[in-house]
Motif scaffolding. Structure first.
Motif, PDB file in Angstrom:
ATOM      1  N   HIS A 164      43.387  45.559  48.222  1.00 30.89           N
ATOM      2  CA  HIS A 164      43.229  44.331  47.740  1.00 30.89           C
ATOM      3  C   HIS A 164      41.701  43.755  47.896  1.00 30.89           C
ATOM      4  CE1 HIS A 164      47.458  42.902  49.486  1.00 30.89           C
ATOM      5  NE2 HIS A 164      47.542  43.758  48.424  1.00 30.89           N
ATOM      6  N   ASN A 165      41.239  43.492  46.715  1.00 33.38           N
ATOM      7  CA  ASN A 165      39.945  43.162  46.706  1.00 33.38           C
ATOM      8  C   ASN A 165      39.485  41.846  46.036  1.00 33.38           C
ATOM      9  OD1 ASN A 165      37.023  43.647  44.911  1.00 33.38           O
ATOM     10  ND2 ASN A 165      36.973  44.951  46.748  1.00 33.38           N
ATOM     11  N   TYR A 166      38.953  40.795  46.521  1.00 32.05           N
ATOM     12  CA  TYR A 166      38.426  39.642  46.268  1.00 32.05           C
ATOM     13  C   TYR A 166      37.071  39.606  45.816  1.00 32.05           C
ATOM     14  CZ  TYR A 166      43.409  38.117  46.538  1.00 32.05           C
ATOM     15  OH  TYR A 166      44.665  38.022  46.332  1.00 32.05           O
ATOM     16  N   PRO A 167      36.551  38.988  44.804  1.00 35.85           N
ATOM     17  CA  PRO A 167      37.295  38.840  43.721  1.00 35.85           C
ATOM     18  C   PRO A 167      37.527  40.032  42.689  1.00 35.85           C
ATOM     19  CG  PRO A 167      34.906  38.269  43.189  1.00 35.85           C
ATOM     20  CD  PRO A 167      34.864  38.587  44.739  1.00 35.85           C
ATOM     21  N   GLY A 198      40.828  38.963  42.189  1.00 30.92           N
ATOM     22  CA  GLY A 198      40.692  37.563  41.231  1.00 30.92           C
ATOM     23  C   GLY A 198      40.497  36.401  42.215  1.00 30.92           C
ATOM     24  N   GLY A 199      41.604  35.876  42.204  1.00 31.21           N
ATOM     25  CA  GLY A 199      41.634  34.477  42.965  1.00 31.21           C
ATOM     26  C   GLY A 199      40.545  33.460  42.304  1.00 31.21           C
ATOM     27  N   LEU A 200      40.216  33.548  41.187  1.00 28.66           N
ATOM     28  CA  LEU A 200      39.357  32.716  40.623  1.00 28.66           C
ATOM     29  C   LEU A 200      39.755  31.213  40.561  1.00 28.66           C
ATOM     30  CD1 LEU A 200      38.103  35.009  37.589  1.00 28.66           C
ATOM     31  CD2 LEU A 200      37.208  34.777  40.125  1.00 28.66           C
ATOM     32  N   TYR A 228      39.225  31.897  46.114  1.00 27.24           N
ATOM     33  CA  TYR A 228      38.500  32.948  46.503  1.00 27.24           C
ATOM     34  C   TYR A 228      36.812  33.040  45.868  1.00 27.24           C
ATOM     35  CZ  TYR A 228      42.137  35.009  48.573  1.00 27.24           C
ATOM     36  OH  TYR A 228      43.407  35.419  49.566  1.00 27.24           O
ATOM     37  N   ARG A 229      36.852  32.345  44.541  1.00 27.04           N
ATOM     38  CA  ARG A 229      35.736  31.800  43.889  1.00 27.04           C
ATOM     39  C   ARG A 229      35.980  30.653  43.257  1.00 27.04           C
ATOM     40  NH1 ARG A 229      33.919  35.442  46.810  1.00 27.04           N
ATOM     41  NH2 ARG A 229      32.560  37.199  46.335  1.00 27.04           N
ATOM     42  N   SER A 230      35.305  29.655  43.083  1.00 31.14           N
ATOM     43  CA  SER A 230      35.583  28.542  42.627  1.00 31.14           C
ATOM     44  C   SER A 230      34.612  28.126  41.306  1.00 31.14           C
ATOM     45  CB  SER A 230      35.632  27.161  43.571  1.00 31.14           C
ATOM     46  OG  SER A 230      36.623  27.330  44.433  1.00 31.14           O
ATOM     47  N   PHE A 231      35.221  27.597  40.269  1.00 30.04           N
ATOM     48  CA  PHE A 231      34.304  26.943  39.111  1.00 30.04           C
ATOM     49  C   PHE A 231      34.602  25.707  39.023  1.00 30.04           C
ATOM     50  CE2 PHE A 231      35.380  31.475  38.997  1.00 30.04           C
ATOM     51  CZ  PHE A 231      34.111  32.136  38.736  1.00 30.04           C
TER      52      PHE A 231
END
Length: 746
Positions: free
Chosen positions: A483-486, A505-507, A524-527
């Motif tokens: 498991h790797n974010y992002p 991912g988790g974008l 996990y990352r926000s845009f």
């Protein structure tokens, strides 16, 4: 969904669903477009068990009486109102939206007329799923109880029926959710972050089914692709003196045998020439009869598919996932199956199928059903639409963190886990779409890891067992799952197991008007906009393809839809907006399924063996990145550069201020053809130059070594003989690290 639609939907729902009491639930009001199609008097009218269909049946979904009382109290004499079954009481579509307290029980009541039964016939009462402990009475007589929120169960209620034909059905449900050791998935009593609203009570279809005194209880379908056969075990009640006949409808091939024993159908390979898979989800109809002398006493319609899944090495020496004797990269979203209006239960069967349809339209060939089990019809839709499925166990009990040993479950807790997981595997066994079992997610309830993996494989030797997905691997199972974010990322390839990426991912992209809550939404990352989200997602998929070339066998992107406070879905929670157009995703994903690319290393990183670079912490003069720059005053040191507390790094030269500039030369005998890519660990922003040309800007931190495609052709950047790579990295907070290598993608 626009404001007018929301208002109209709320008004319609309020008029149809009686007893709404939202003041007792913190869940937000959000309806999907399918809510308008819901008939509270007859929701989910479809036959609920597509792999074993009888013509005679009666759906008991609809308005039931309900009451919430003390858990120790007897059946209530006064009822609180009406609830729409099969929607959990906390959901909007139930018409109630109430919580059931820790010391309370939820009671249901309805009446039904006795259907016409053959002489000596029986009447079965089926529940698709009830969360969690259900006790059932018919006409005041207890007919049974069941513990488990995700598996189906049935009772023979024939002997409790009234001669008058009018019958009372009572159901009592107790559900501790996360207050006990029971499997509960993402539900908790105080939702926040990745944890969602509790689901209590009946959440799948309830139905009656008249049968003969001897009847088919279950079937087990075992296809053999290589030998063009399919074996069926017909389990029957009252089977003495009966025989089972299995008929494949494609060419009327049939075979006869005893109930409880394998009946083998030898198939004509020319008639059954299409294996099941995402590109050809071929299902073959089948009829099963139970016969006494020459009289058919029971008959069910079913289907089967020819499908095979295994881990095997390809010619490049990597273990990959073979589907029907061919390597297939499996890529799909983490699919949690939550609905803003129905919680665990989709508003309609069309809604249930939609998530699979849009997943296929976006170019995914797989989905990981995450810590939830769906109604049988969901797996039927996956079967007919060609979606590969990884099926999680919805775990519970205590959790372990990285580096910790397995938990020690109590005897009761272990028994609960084993009983429900065995039922899930057994009941879903016949669905060709399921190719992987996932007994543990990360460290959730992880105990006796390798023993449970082996036991799962014993329950079903025909499928792969992932163990576990993320975190604390114990060296067994068919896969080593990161498991790797992002991300993306992968574990090194192994001799016996496949390397897979179980979550990345988790974008996140929050979209106003489509949010479960106005504040505290996260990814996990926000845009801020779809363009930025799309650009980062494209980068991730390009990097993923490089990992396929390094031996990655499968990957799971988080996630299909937003869920409550999580806004990292490809779709909004109400399914109204696809954040990246499906057509664009389909085109972007297509190369992942092509021949794996070959990555040829030109300049290695210092992951294994240290390479010496020139470096400086002082801002250099202009032209520092060019090959003819005089860097003789710079210091010399081995990579990587950073601080010791940065995770997954090997720091050989300490860099602990804000900026570092590094350079090194390398020689090439010839200039290779193909696209350049970097292998880089950056924390944080970095800019990379080759022979004075700016080839990439990377932002944020990677958290590990990753491949990045430069979109530069090697012949346009490199030259025969001497070349120079130069990097500037900037750090603002937290850990810091920089190391870079160069490869070409053939």
């Amino acid at each position: 969904m626009n404001d007018l639609m929301i208002v109209c939907g709320v008004v319609l729902l309020a008029s149809l669903l009686v007893g709404m009491a939202s003041s007792e639930v913190s869940a937000q009001s959000m309806l999907t477009r399918w809510a308008d199609d819901l008939n509270p008097d007859a929701p989910m009218p479809e036959y609920p068990r597509p792999q074993m269909v009888r013509q005679a049946w009666e759906n008991l979904n609809g308005r039931w009486d309900y009451a919430i009382v003390d858990s120790k109290a007897s059946a209530p004499e006064k009822w609180d109102g009406k609830i729409t079954v099969p929607f959990a009481i906390e959901s909007q579509l139930s018409g109630v939206m109430k919580r059931v307290g820790d010391d309370q029980a939820l009671w249901y009541r309805r009446t039904f007329a006795t259907p016409e039964l053959k002489e000596g016939g029986r009447l079965l009462l089926h529940f698709g799923a009830v969360d969690w402990h259900a006790t059932v009475w018919v006409n005041g007589k207890q007919v049974g109880e069941h513990r488990g929120g995700y598996d189906a169960f049935s009772f023979d209620i024939t002997d409790t029926l009234n001669a008058s034909g009018d019958n009372e059905l009572l159901v009592k449900v107790v559900d501790p959710t996360d207050g006990s050791t029971q499997p509960h998935g993402k539900q908790i009593r105080k939702p926040h972050g990745i944890w969602y609203t509790p689901v209590t009570g009946i959440w799948q279809t309830v139905w009656l089914e008249p049968v003969s005194s001897g009847y088919i209880e279950s079937i087990k379908i075992m296809p053999d692709l290589d030998n063009s056969t399919v074996s069926i075990v017909v389990n029957a009640v009252g089977a003495e003196g009966l025989k089972a006949i299995v008929i494949a409808e494609q060419d009327n091939t049939s075979a006869t045998g005893k109930p409880g024993e394998a009946i083998e159908l030898k198939l004509d390979a020319s008639a059954y020439d299409t294996p099941w898979g995402p590109d050809s989800p071929q299902l073959y109809d089948m009829t099963i009869e139970l016969v006494h002398d020459s009289e058919v006493v029971d008959v069910v319609a079913s289907y089967f598919a020819l499908r095979k899944i295994e881990v095997r090495k390809t010619s490049d020496g990597f273990n990959r996932l073979f589907l029907n004797n061919k390597p297939v990269f499996q890529y799909g979203p983490l699919d949690q199956g939550w609905w803003p209006d129905g919680l665990y239960t989709a508003p309609t069967d069309k809604a249930l199928a939609y998530d699979i349809q849009i997943t296929r339209a976006m170019g995914f060939n797989m989905a990981r059903k995450h810590v939830k089990v769906e109604p049988a019809r969901w797996y039927y839709h996956a079967d007919r639409l060609g979606l590969l499925v990884w099926q999680d166990m919805p775990n519970g009990d205590a959790s372990i963190g990285p580096g910790q040993p397995d938990i020690t479950r109590s005897t009761k807790s272990e028994a609960i886990y084993r009983e429900e997981w065995e039922q899930i595997v057994t009941q879903l066994y016949n669905h060709p779409s399921i190719v992987v079992w996932v007994p543990f997610n990360e460290g959730w309830g992880q105990f006796k890891t390798n023993e449970i993996l082996a036991w799962t494989k014993q329950l079903d030797p025909t499928r792969l067992v992932n163990g576990p997905s993320g975190w604390e691997d114990r060296g067994e199972g068919d896969m080593h799952d990161m498991h790797n974010y992002p991300g993306p990322g992968m574990f090194p390839v192994e001799d016996k197991r496949a390397s897979v990426l179980g979550e990345f991912g988790g974008l996140g992209l929050p979209l106003a008007g489509h949010l479960w809550q106005e504040k505290e939404n996260w990814g996990y990352r926000s845009f801020d906009n779809a363009e930025a989200l799309t650009k980062r997602y494209e980068q991730a998929v390009n990097e993923l393809r490089l990992l396929v070339g390094q031996g990655l066998a499968a990957a799971v992107y988080t996630q299909t839809t937003d869920v409550e406070g999580e806004v990292n879905g490809l779709l909004t929670y109400d399914r109204d907006i696809i954040k990246i157009p499906a057509e664009a995703l389909h085109k972007l994903h297509a190369p992942l399924y092509a021949e794996p690319p070959k990555v040829v290393e030109l300049v290695p990183t210092s992951e294994v063996e240290a390479l010496t670079w020139s470096y400086t912490f002082e801002k250099p003069a202009d032209g520092w990145e060019k090959p003819d720059f005089d860097g003789s005053a710079w210091q010399q040191g081995p990579a990587g550069f950073g601080t010791e507390h940065t995770p997954r790094t090997t720091v050989r030269t300490v860099w602990d201020n804000s900026d570092i500039w590094i350079r090194r030369g390398f020689e090439l005998k010839d200039v290779p053809a193909g696209e350049l890519c970097l292998r880089v660990y950056h924390d944080e922003d970095a800019e990379v130059y080759i022979n004075g040309l700016h080839i990439m800007q990377v932002q944020g931190y990677s958290g590990q070594y990753m491949y990045r495609i430069t979109q530069q052709d090697a012949k346009d950047v490199l030259q025969k003989g001497s070349n120079t790579i130069a990097v500037h990295c900037k750090q603002t907070k937290g850990g810091q690290y920089i190391d870079v290598g160069l490869s070409v993608l053939e």
